[in-house]
Design a protein around this motif. Structure first.
Motif, PDB file in Angstrom:
ATOM      1  N   GLU A 132      49.228 135.746  28.130  1.00 54.95           N
ATOM      2  CA  GLU A 132      48.483 136.888  28.657  1.00 54.95           C
ATOM      3  C   GLU A 132      48.186 137.919  27.574  1.00 54.95           C
ATOM      4  OE1 GLU A 132      50.854 138.303  31.922  1.00 54.95           O
ATOM      5  OE2 GLU A 132      50.716 136.364  32.935  1.00 54.95           O
ATOM      6  N   SER A 166      44.401 138.657  25.752  1.00 54.72           N
ATOM      7  CA  SER A 166      43.915 140.032  25.804  1.00 54.72           C
ATOM      8  C   SER A 166      43.675 140.573  24.399  1.00 54.72           C
ATOM      9  CB  SER A 166      44.920 140.912  26.551  1.00 54.72           C
ATOM     10  OG  SER A 166      44.490 142.249  26.556  1.00 54.72           O
ATOM     11  N   SER A 207      40.021 141.505  22.844  1.00 53.73           N
ATOM     12  CA  SER A 207      39.785 142.909  22.489  1.00 53.73           C
ATOM     13  C   SER A 207      39.489 143.036  20.994  1.00 53.73           C
ATOM     14  CB  SER A 207      40.949 143.802  22.906  1.00 53.73           C
ATOM     15  OG  SER A 207      42.131 143.437  22.263  1.00 53.73           O
ATOM     16  N   GLU A 221      40.245 145.282  26.346  1.00 49.66           N
ATOM     17  CA  GLU A 221      41.697 145.115  26.409  1.00 49.66           C
ATOM     18  C   GLU A 221      42.241 145.514  27.777  1.00 49.66           C
ATOM     19  OE1 GLU A 221      45.537 146.096  23.628  1.00 49.66           O
ATOM     20  OE2 GLU A 221      43.809 147.417  23.502  1.00 49.66           O
ATOM     21  N   VAL A 262      40.781 142.910  30.513  1.00 54.44           N
ATOM     22  CA  VAL A 262      41.392 141.582  30.431  1.00 54.44           C
ATOM     23  C   VAL A 262      42.876 141.662  30.786  1.00 54.44           C
ATOM     24  CG1 VAL A 262      41.959 139.663  28.881  1.00 54.44           C
ATOM     25  CG2 VAL A 262      39.694 140.714  28.783  1.00 54.44           C
ATOM     26  N   ALA A 263      43.529 142.750  30.418  1.00 53.76           N
ATOM     27  CA  ALA A 263      44.960 142.906  30.702  1.00 53.76           C
ATOM     28  C   ALA A 263      45.251 142.903  32.204  1.00 53.76           C
ATOM     29  CB  ALA A 263      45.493 144.182  30.064  1.00 53.76           C
TER      30      ALA A 263
END
Length: 145
Positions: free
Chosen positions: A36, A40, A44, A60, A63-64
């Motif tokens: 994960e 991310s 980013s 970032e 996607v996080a």
């Protein structure tokens, strides 16, 4: 991350079976978290390089929010960037590496919902190692290194 895996590996052989399951669960969570955070970070970084810092932060944070990633979710995310990336990821990764990402996600979800399974430490360690290779190859596709 490698230190954690080697420390657990060193302790698992001498541990009771119930403790080995705890070590396996810990490595599953560490591996899933690595996937994960790495996906991310890679995306980013791509946004920072090809956009600017503001775009990088947006990517970032966006996607996080996608946790518990498997290959299907990763494909959905990367298709928003470049429709050819996933085909490149599939061409450069082994099926075992993609399966490891999916397996860590499945096991992570099981542990998170209080379900235990019989997956042993050696198998989880193999998933962990293959998932790290997947992340490295994913980085090459997206960032070129």
């Amino acid at each position: 991350m490698n230190k954690l895996a080697s420390d657990l590996r060193a302790a698992v052989d001498d541990a009771d079976l119930s403790i080995q399951h705890v070590f396996s669960a810990h490595l599953v969570l560490a591996g899933a978290g690595h996937i994960e955070s790495s996906i991310s970070h890679i995306l980013s970084e791509y946004a920072r390089i090809h956009g600017n810092e503001t775009v990088g932060r947006f990517v970032e944070k966006t996607v996080a929010r996608n946790n518990s990633l498997n290959c299907e979710k990763i494909k959905t995310i990367v298709d928003q960037f470049n429709l050819s990336w996933w085909a490149q990821v599939e061409a450069t990764t082994l099926q075992a590496e993609r399966d490891a990402v999916d397996s860590l996600k499945t096991l992570r979800d099981q542990f998170a919902h209080g379900r235990r399974n019989g997956t042993g430490f050696t198998i989880v360690k193999a998933y962990f190692d293959n998932a790290k290779i997947f992340v490295q190859k994913f980085s090459v596709v997206v960032l070129g290194h």
